[in-house]
Design an enzyme around this catalytic site. Structure first.
Site, PDB file in Angstrom:
ATOM      1  N   LEU A 149       0.805  -1.214   0.000  1.00 30.49           N
ATOM      2  CA  LEU A 149       0.000   0.000   0.000  1.00 30.49           C
ATOM      3  C   LEU A 149       0.840   1.267   0.000  1.00 30.49           C
ATOM      4  CD1 LEU A 149      -2.642  -1.126   2.660  1.00 30.49           C
ATOM      5  CD2 LEU A 149      -2.821  -1.273   0.166  1.00 30.49           C
ATOM      6  N   GLY A 150       2.069   1.161   0.481  1.00 28.72           N
ATOM      7  CA  GLY A 150       2.932   2.336   0.562  1.00 28.72           C
ATOM      8  C   GLY A 150       4.338   1.945   0.971  1.00 28.72           C
ATOM      9  N   GLY A 193       8.241   3.920   2.356  1.00 37.16           N
ATOM     10  CA  GLY A 193       8.970   5.129   2.731  1.00 37.16           C
ATOM     11  C   GLY A 193      10.264   4.767   3.425  1.00 37.16           C
ATOM     12  N   GLY A 244      10.063   1.841   5.891  1.00 33.94           N
ATOM     13  CA  GLY A 244       9.843   0.475   5.439  1.00 33.94           C
ATOM     14  C   GLY A 244       8.651   0.423   4.498  1.00 33.94           C
ATOM     15  N   VAL A 247       4.242  -0.680   3.963  1.00 34.58           N
ATOM     16  CA  VAL A 247       2.940  -1.047   4.513  1.00 34.58           C
ATOM     17  C   VAL A 247       2.274  -1.985   3.517  1.00 34.58           C
ATOM     18  CG1 VAL A 247       0.666  -0.266   5.233  1.00 34.58           C
ATOM     19  CG2 VAL A 247       2.687   1.119   5.774  1.00 34.58           C
ATOM     20  N   LYS A 268       2.517  -2.770   8.951  1.00 36.77           N
ATOM     21  CA  LYS A 268       3.679  -1.903   8.756  1.00 36.77           C
ATOM     22  C   LYS A 268       4.923  -2.733   9.028  1.00 36.77           C
ATOM     23  CE  LYS A 268       5.235   2.786   9.834  1.00 36.77           C
ATOM     24  NZ  LYS A 268       4.921   4.029  10.598  1.00 36.77           N
ATOM     25  N   ASP A 307       2.881  14.732  13.202  1.00 34.93           N
ATOM     26  CA  ASP A 307       2.965  14.527  11.754  1.00 34.93           C
ATOM     27  C   ASP A 307       1.572  14.485  11.126  1.00 34.93           C
ATOM     28  OD1 ASP A 307       4.329  14.183   9.341  1.00 34.93           O
ATOM     29  OD2 ASP A 307       4.310  11.995   9.479  1.00 34.93           O
TER      30      ASP A 307
END
Length: 287
Positions: free
Chosen positions: A33-34, A36, A39, A41, A56, A147
């Site tokens: 899904l993502g 960065g 690491g 997800v 995650k 954040d």
């Protein structure tokens, strides 16, 4: 090659179909899904179950442990009631730290990119109420998210506008927020962060105000190419305060005239940031 070396290599070869063995079950990677610096997800199914989760996956590090510790504190708040993402477990597998979260639908950023028209104000009020409740809950345990941005707010269910605050990788206890700490992405960065003033949980309220303004207007409220331009734009909206209120801790990198004009506009309380955003939204609504 040593057995340890093989295990480290396998950790970097994570792919669709990989199995992550946790204490509460085996999670099978269905898609990513993502990704960065932290690491990845992954959307995972649970073996012998129809349930899906967002996992995650990070290399073992202090950052992963810190996020887990913050999430343990948050679980005592009732995540559903307080619009915070729910964590199910954290485990270490093949040199990776894995935190298992509930799977949510879509984040604000992706949702806005797909919208053909601006979000009605009545919907924004509902979203604001939910996220204010989330911040109130975090304040009650002395935690600042640090954040808040479009990507870190997700819809639990698009049909009823239920949202949750996610990604506590940068969250800290409020008493650990040191003056001069650089937090938040520039578009949502509170003025006290830019100017090097004392920090507290109100930095989250400022970021939330910027998120809501962005949803309402369809664009970022302040320019973000440089912090100087950001502060200058804030002054144009909030006005010029009395010069004798200038804080002695204002960053030396900002010109004296700009420092004088913005320092009074920086509050150390949540109420100021909320009131400022409210006035801003009202002015747009009236026009």
């Amino acid at each position: 090659m040593s057995r340890k070396g093989n295990r480290q290599t396998e950790a970097f070869e994570l792919r669709v179909g990989s199995e992550l063995v946790g204490s509460k079950g085996v999670y099978i990677v269905k898609e990513f899904l993502g990704e960065g610096g932290f690491g990845k997800v992954a959307k995972c199914s649970k073996l012998w179950s129809l349930e899906y989760y967002a996992v995650k996956i990070m290399k073992i590090s202090r950052e992963g442990q810190k996020e887990f510790e913050k999430m343990k504190m948050i679980q005592d708040l009732d995540p559903d009631e307080n619009h915070l993402i729910k964590m199910y477990e954290c485990f270490t597998y093949r040199n990776m730290t894995c935190i298992v979260y509930e799977l949510l639908e879509v984040n604000f950023h992706d949702s806005l990119m797909n919208e053909q028209q601006l979000v009605p104000l009545c919907y924004i009020r509902v979203i604001a109420q939910q996220l204010l409740k989330a911040l109130k809950a975090l304040k009650s345990i002395g935690v600042a998210h640090c954040d808040i941005k479009l990507d870190n707010i997700m819809f639990e269910d698009l049909n009823d506008m239920n949202v949750k605050l996610i990604d506590f990788g940068l969250a800290v206890e409020t008493n650990e927020l040191l003056t001069g700490t650089k937090i938040q992405v520039t578009q949502f960065r509170a003025p006290e962060v830019i100017l090097g003033l004392p920090l507290d949980e109100s930095v989250d309220m400022w970021a939330l105000g910027m998120v809501l303004a962005c949803i309402y207007c369809g664009y970022y409220l302040f320019p973000s190419s440089t912090e100087y331009e950001t502060i200058r734009a804030m002054v144009q909206i909030f006005g010029l305060p009395e010069a004798d209120s200038v804080s002695q801790s204002v960053s030396q990198s900002v010109s004296q005239s700009v420092s004088q004009s913005v320092s009074q506009s920086i509050s150390q309380s949540i109420n100021f940031h909320l009131f400022s955003f409210y006035l801003f939204i009202c002015s747009f609504h009236e026009n």
